[in-house]
Design a protein around this motif. Structure first.
Motif, PDB file in Angstrom:
ATOM      1  N   MET A  85      11.577  33.604 -13.575  1.00 27.74           N
ATOM      2  CA  MET A  85      12.045  33.939 -12.224  1.00 27.74           C
ATOM      3  C   MET A  85      11.930  32.729 -11.296  1.00 27.74           C
ATOM      4  O   MET A  85      12.796  32.493 -10.473  1.00 27.74           O
ATOM      5  CB  MET A  85      11.267  35.128 -11.657  1.00 27.74           C
ATOM      6  N   PHE A  86      10.850  31.974 -11.433  1.00 28.61           N
ATOM      7  CA  PHE A  86      10.674  30.767 -10.632  1.00 28.61           C
ATOM      8  C   PHE A  86      11.786  29.772 -10.930  1.00 28.61           C
ATOM      9  O   PHE A  86      12.377  29.180 -10.025  1.00 28.61           O
ATOM     10  CB  PHE A  86       9.304  30.141 -10.906  1.00 28.61           C
TER      11      PHE A  86
ATOM     12  N   THR B 171      17.038  27.041  -9.639  1.00 26.21           N
ATOM     13  CA  THR B 171      18.285  26.477 -10.152  1.00 26.21           C
ATOM     14  C   THR B 171      19.537  27.142  -9.600  1.00 26.21           C
ATOM     15  O   THR B 171      20.557  26.472  -9.434  1.00 26.21           O
ATOM     16  CB  THR B 171      18.331  26.552 -11.684  1.00 26.21           C
ATOM     17  N   VAL B 172      19.500  28.434  -9.322  1.00 29.99           N
ATOM     18  CA  VAL B 172      20.700  29.125  -8.837  1.00 29.99           C
ATOM     19  C   VAL B 172      21.167  28.572  -7.492  1.00 29.99           C
ATOM     20  O   VAL B 172      22.352  28.250  -7.342  1.00 29.99           O
ATOM     21  CB  VAL B 172      20.488  30.655  -8.800  1.00 29.99           C
ATOM     22  N   PRO B 173      20.294  28.424  -6.485  1.00 26.67           N
ATOM     23  CA  PRO B 173      20.776  27.840  -5.222  1.00 26.67           C
ATOM     24  C   PRO B 173      21.301  26.412  -5.393  1.00 26.67           C
ATOM     25  O   PRO B 173      22.302  26.041  -4.782  1.00 26.67           O
ATOM     26  CB  PRO B 173      19.550  27.855  -4.315  1.00 26.67           C
TER      27      PRO B 173
END
Length: 69
Positions: free
Chosen positions: A5-6, A11-13
């Motif tokens: 989750m971290f 990475t997504v943003p």
């Protein structure tokens, strides 16, 4: 699970920002070269005259893609 989750939250943003920057760069490149913007092989074009009435009227925006003959 917390590590995953971290990693996703980090990475997504960054991937979204990179994608937006790539789109902006391609928009500026297409403006400076007077060629239509191509995204994944698709181009958006504006119909300039009523020569295609009744299917398309002047001012309509169409999405095109080149294919082999």
């Amino acid at each position: 699970m917390e590590k995953v989750m971290f990693l996703v939250k980090k990475t997504v943003p960054a991937a979204i920002i990179l994608f937006i920057m790539m789109i902006m760069l391609s928009i500026f490149a297409s403006i400076s070269s007077n060629k239509p913007l191509t995204v994944f092989g698709f181009k958006s074009l504006t119909v300039l005259s009523n020569s295609m009435v009744p299917v398309f009227e002047a001012g309509a925006v169409i999405i095109t893609r080149e294919i082999d003959a």
